[in-house]
Design an enzyme around this catalytic site. Structure first.
Site, PDB file in Angstrom:
ATOM      1  N   CYS A  39      -6.452  12.886 -39.158  1.00 46.47           N
ATOM      2  CA  CYS A  39      -5.695  14.106 -39.442  1.00 46.47           C
ATOM      3  C   CYS A  39      -6.636  15.150 -40.037  1.00 46.47           C
ATOM      4  O   CYS A  39      -7.633  14.824 -40.679  1.00 46.47           O
ATOM      5  CB  CYS A  39      -4.567  13.792 -40.425  1.00 46.47           C
ATOM      6  SG  CYS A  39      -3.478  15.206 -40.755  1.00 46.47           S
ATOM      7  N   ASP A  41      -6.014  16.835 -42.468  1.00 46.47           N
ATOM      8  CA  ASP A  41      -5.754  16.810 -43.909  1.00 46.47           C
ATOM      9  C   ASP A  41      -7.062  16.678 -44.706  1.00 46.47           C
ATOM     10  O   ASP A  41      -7.876  15.780 -44.441  1.00 46.47           O
ATOM     11  CB  ASP A  41      -4.828  15.624 -44.212  1.00 46.47           C
ATOM     12  CG  ASP A  41      -4.270  15.677 -45.622  1.00 46.47           C
ATOM     13  OD1 ASP A  41      -3.039  15.810 -45.752  1.00 46.47           O
ATOM     14  OD2 ASP A  41      -5.046  15.588 -46.582  1.00 46.47           O
ATOM     15  N   ARG A  43      -7.703  15.562 -47.465  1.00 50.98           N
ATOM     16  CA  ARG A  43      -7.853  14.384 -48.329  1.00 50.98           C
ATOM     17  C   ARG A  43      -8.322  13.138 -47.584  1.00 50.98           C
ATOM     18  O   ARG A  43      -8.596  12.111 -48.198  1.00 50.98           O
ATOM     19  CB  ARG A  43      -6.520  14.086 -49.021  1.00 50.98           C
ATOM     20  CG  ARG A  43      -6.018  15.237 -49.884  1.00 50.98           C
ATOM     21  CD  ARG A  43      -4.561  15.059 -50.256  1.00 50.98           C
ATOM     22  NE  ARG A  43      -3.695  15.153 -49.074  1.00 50.98           N
ATOM     23  CZ  ARG A  43      -2.370  15.038 -49.111  1.00 50.98           C
ATOM     24  NH1 ARG A  43      -1.767  14.815 -50.273  1.00 50.98           N
ATOM     25  NH2 ARG A  43      -1.667  15.140 -48.007  1.00 50.98           N
ATOM     26  N   HIS A 101      -2.117   8.687 -42.234  1.00 48.29           N
ATOM     27  CA  HIS A 101      -2.275   8.591 -43.689  1.00 48.29           C
ATOM     28  C   HIS A 101      -0.967   8.887 -44.412  1.00 48.29           C
ATOM     29  O   HIS A 101      -0.056   9.505 -43.853  1.00 48.29           O
ATOM     30  CB  HIS A 101      -3.365   9.560 -44.166  1.00 48.29           C
ATOM     31  CG  HIS A 101      -3.001  11.013 -44.013  1.00 48.29           C
ATOM     32  ND1 HIS A 101      -2.486  11.773 -45.051  1.00 48.29           N
ATOM     33  CD2 HIS A 101      -3.029  11.837 -42.937  1.00 48.29           C
ATOM     34  CE1 HIS A 101      -2.254  13.002 -44.616  1.00 48.29           C
ATOM     35  NE2 HIS A 101      -2.564  13.066 -43.338  1.00 48.29           N
ATOM     36  N   CYS A 104       1.465  12.638 -45.134  1.00 48.54           N
ATOM     37  CA  CYS A 104       0.997  13.537 -44.060  1.00 48.54           C
ATOM     38  C   CYS A 104       1.976  14.697 -43.894  1.00 48.54           C
ATOM     39  O   CYS A 104       3.174  14.487 -43.701  1.00 48.54           O
ATOM     40  CB  CYS A 104       0.864  12.757 -42.751  1.00 48.54           C
ATOM     41  SG  CYS A 104       0.253  13.759 -41.373  1.00 48.54           S
TER      42      CYS A 104
HETATM   43 ZN    ZN Z   1      -1.831  14.443 -41.991  1.00 49.12          ZN
END
Ligand code: ZN
Length: 206
Positions: A39, A41, A43, A101, A104
């Site tokens: 992703c 993302d 993190r 994850h 999300c």
């Molecule tokens: Zn995500």
């Protein structure tokens, strides 16, 4: 941007010299063994959670770690398909990881049935998650268990989408490629392995 400039200076002054030999080797060599699809993302950092060096992971990151299924003759600037084809057919990666994850945002939007009328690009993109199936009776604040189930189902769905790409299908048939499904848990750093074939999961390296 100031933080990025500071980071770049630190890299050039301290990190690069310590790995100068590696970077000299990589200047003319690109042979990653793994394609990591994660992703976008901030993190979920592939090289950090797998402790890989530069040159070891070929990475695709998309919102919701979505992999659109192969479609014939679509001229939509399909960067995901091109990167998959390059990793498998040209670089010859032996493994592909699709990594979802916890927490999300893309999966939360689906689970919550959020109104995406003002976010048309996201609404169009999240249609690729449809095989994962949003839970019935979506609520504005989906409980963690429901969201977790959707995250896992989505990884399985994206592995199935991945297998529709011709280069992937050929490598799977030849036995030169293995697909892996992971779900990374942000607060604990653990990874749960998703087995799309039998629909069950097991803790991995926890
Ligand atoms: Zn995500």
């Amino acid at each position: 941007m100031h933080d990025l400039s500071d980071g770049l200076a630190h890299f050039q002054q301290d990190v690069f010299p310590a790995k100068a030999e590696l970077f000299a080797h990589l200047a003319t060599t690109h042979r990653p063994q793994t394609l990591f699809i994660g992703c976008s993302d901030a993190r979920v950092v592939p090289e950090l959670i797998t402790q890989r060096e530069p040159g070891e992971l070929f990475v695709i990151r998309t919102a919701g770690n979505l992999v659109p299924a192969h479609t014939e003759g679509v001229d939509g600037g399909d960067g995901v398909a091109a990167s998959i084809e390059y990793a498998v057919a040209v670089l010859g990666v032996s493994d592909i990881v699709v990594c979802g994850h916890s927490a999300c945002g893309a999966m939360t939007a689906l689970a919550a049935g959020q109104d995406l009328a003002e976010l048309p690009a996201i609404a169009r993109w999240l249609r690729h998650a449809a095989p994962a199936g949003a839970p019935a009776g979506a609520s504005a604040d989906p409980p963690p268990r429901e969201l977790g189930a959707l995250v896992r189902a989505n990884v399985a769905a994206q592995l199935a989408n991945l297998a529709t790409h011709p280069a992937v299908a050929r490598a799977l048939a030849a036995g030169t490629l293995t697909l892996h499904g992971w779900v990374y848990d942000i607060p604990t750093g653990t990874v749960e392995r998703i087995d799309p074939a039998v629909g069950r999961s097991a803790a991995l390296a926890s």
